[in-house]
Write a protein that holds these residues in place. Sequence first.
Motif, PDB file in Angstrom:
ATOM      1  N   PHE A 281      44.561  48.777  52.755  1.00  0.00           N
ATOM      2  CA  PHE A 281      43.868  47.801  53.715  1.00  0.00           C
ATOM      3  C   PHE A 281      43.751  46.458  53.694  1.00  0.00           C
ATOM      4  O   PHE A 281      43.120  46.086  52.368  1.00  0.00           O
ATOM      5  CB  PHE A 281      42.485  48.405  53.987  1.00  0.00           C
ATOM      6  N   LEU A 282      44.671  45.461  54.339  1.00  0.00           N
ATOM      7  CA  LEU A 282      44.556  44.077  53.841  1.00  0.00           C
ATOM      8  C   LEU A 282      43.213  43.206  54.560  1.00  0.00           C
ATOM      9  O   LEU A 282      42.990  43.793  55.674  1.00  0.00           O
ATOM     10  CB  LEU A 282      45.757  43.531  54.635  1.00  0.00           C
ATOM     11  N   GLU A 283      42.551  42.846  53.620  1.00  0.00           N
ATOM     12  CA  GLU A 283      41.235  42.473  54.273  1.00  0.00           C
ATOM     13  C   GLU A 283      40.607  41.177  53.496  1.00  0.00           C
ATOM     14  O   GLU A 283      40.968  40.736  52.622  1.00  0.00           O
ATOM     15  CB  GLU A 283      39.859  43.585  53.777  1.00  0.00           C
ATOM     16  N   PHE A 284      39.518  40.461  54.042  1.00  0.00           N
ATOM     17  CA  PHE A 284      38.759  39.622  53.600  1.00  0.00           C
ATOM     18  C   PHE A 284      37.698  40.191  52.774  1.00  0.00           C
ATOM     19  O   PHE A 284      36.913  40.929  53.183  1.00  0.00           O
ATOM     20  CB  PHE A 284      38.277  38.591  54.732  1.00  0.00           C
ATOM     21  N   GLN A 285      37.585  39.779  51.402  1.00  0.00           N
ATOM     22  CA  GLN A 285      36.191  40.162  50.541  1.00  0.00           C
ATOM     23  C   GLN A 285      35.401  38.976  50.394  1.00  0.00           C
ATOM     24  O   GLN A 285      35.837  37.857  49.884  1.00  0.00           O
ATOM     25  CB  GLN A 285      36.876  40.799  49.306  1.00  0.00           C
ATOM     26  N   PHE A 286      34.214  39.178  50.554  1.00  0.00           N
ATOM     27  CA  PHE A 286      33.162  38.179  50.372  1.00  0.00           C
ATOM     28  C   PHE A 286      33.294  37.782  48.919  1.00  0.00           C
ATOM     29  O   PHE A 286      32.940  38.526  48.025  1.00  0.00           O
ATOM     30  CB  PHE A 286      31.819  38.430  50.908  1.00  0.00           C
ATOM     31  N   VAL A 287      32.865  36.395  48.738  1.00  0.00           N
ATOM     32  CA  VAL A 287      33.039  35.815  47.326  1.00  0.00           C
ATOM     33  C   VAL A 287      31.503  35.013  47.078  1.00  0.00           C
ATOM     34  O   VAL A 287      30.776  35.650  46.259  1.00  0.00           O
ATOM     35  CB  VAL A 287      34.099  34.923  46.859  1.00  0.00           C
ATOM     36  N   GLU A 288      31.269  34.194  47.793  1.00  0.00           N
ATOM     37  CA  GLU A 288      30.050  33.397  47.803  1.00  0.00           C
ATOM     38  C   GLU A 288      29.821  32.476  49.076  1.00  0.00           C
ATOM     39  O   GLU A 288      30.766  32.455  49.881  1.00  0.00           O
ATOM     40  CB  GLU A 288      30.043  32.612  46.675  1.00  0.00           C
ATOM     41  N   TYR A 289      28.794  31.886  49.076  1.00  0.00           N
ATOM     42  CA  TYR A 289      28.460  30.753  50.049  1.00  0.00           C
ATOM     43  C   TYR A 289      28.871  29.473  49.238  1.00  0.00           C
ATOM     44  O   TYR A 289      28.585  29.428  48.058  1.00  0.00           O
ATOM     45  CB  TYR A 289      27.285  30.709  50.443  1.00  0.00           C
ATOM     46  N   GLY A 290      29.266  28.301  49.899  1.00  0.00           N
ATOM     47  CA  GLY A 290      29.422  27.137  48.885  1.00  0.00           C
ATOM     48  C   GLY A 290      29.884  26.055  50.184  1.00  0.00           C
ATOM     49  O   GLY A 290      29.603  26.247  51.300  1.00  0.00           O
ATOM     50  N   SER A 291      29.948  24.933  49.272  1.00  0.00           N
ATOM     51  CA  SER A 291      30.211  23.460  50.115  1.00  0.00           C
ATOM     52  C   SER A 291      31.807  23.700  50.665  1.00  0.00           C
ATOM     53  O   SER A 291      32.569  23.629  49.720  1.00  0.00           O
ATOM     54  CB  SER A 291      29.855  22.594  49.406  1.00  0.00           C
TER      55      SER A 291
END
Length: 344
Positions: A281-291
């Motif tokens: 499953f090709l997907e977006f994986q959350f990393v962090e919040y940032g600028s």
Amino acid sequence: MLQDKIDIISKDLANNKKLLEDKNTEYGCLIVKKANTWVEDAKKRPIPNMLFSELWYEKEVCILFADTNLGKSILAVQIGDSISRGAPIPGFKLESKPKKVLYLDFELSDKQFENRYSENYQNHYQFSSNFLRAEINTELNIPKEYKGIEDYLCNTLDATIKNTKTSILIVDNLTFLSSENEKAKDALVLMKTLKKLSRKENLSILVLAHTPKRDESKPINKNDVAGSKMLMNFCDSSFAIGISSEESSLRYIKQIKQRNTEHLYHSENVIVCSIEKEKNFLEFQFVEYGSEKKHLKSYGASDLEVRDEQMKFLVSEGKSNVHIAEMLSLTEGAIRKRRNKLGL
């Protein structure tokens, strides 16, 4: 006895008068009610749930836009899969129970779609039965009363929604439905159709759109989506995907327009993700919040000198600003300004 009858009749007349006063009054295309009546009517309807954190809510027409090959379709399928299962994407919020999703795919063939959601065409990912995918029937003979495939689709989409009992519609992408969507009139017709469909069928709609070539050193804003002015006027919410200059696999998601919430995911609080395929499953994986600033492209003096030399050569070749912009992955406006500064 007579007085009692008179009192009853007077009371009925007063009640009828109040009912008439509270009824909707229509003036041409407007429905006029007392403000309190609007509030009372709205209280009878459920509070919209989040479909993809504060970026997209139920009953909204939302636009997701980005440049080509940044993962719009990957994220859209992932969102559709999440809603169809009633399971949130890790790092994001989902308040809805499982819903029927219809994904109009005008980008990938069935084989390309299969490849994304399998391991080298083996061990295929199992989607929920609530997730429906549709593509255009290329062998279709379009009835003479329709101007083209876009017109035929817009006029028959309502019936498709009813027959499939769809609650969520994802359109991938706007460019297919309106080949000239940068023109205001085309964007206006399409967004009116989707907005009307959303209200009529209580439908939540996510529309994918491309951006023209943009300067990756500048923050993303509402003017970056093709046909921006009209599209932004007729959508309820919008968010965009940007590429990170730090690492090619990183993307950031930025909130562009919102109505049901405060502006949370702005330039100083973008959602940083990586694109991964750990299994099938090709997907977006959350990393962090940032600028956002951290992920924008920066040009050093040597980079600018090289680009200026390329521009001078292309100008000497008689290339237009539009052509030069395409070749250097910049906007036409950026080329025009730089030429003026260099006196070209």
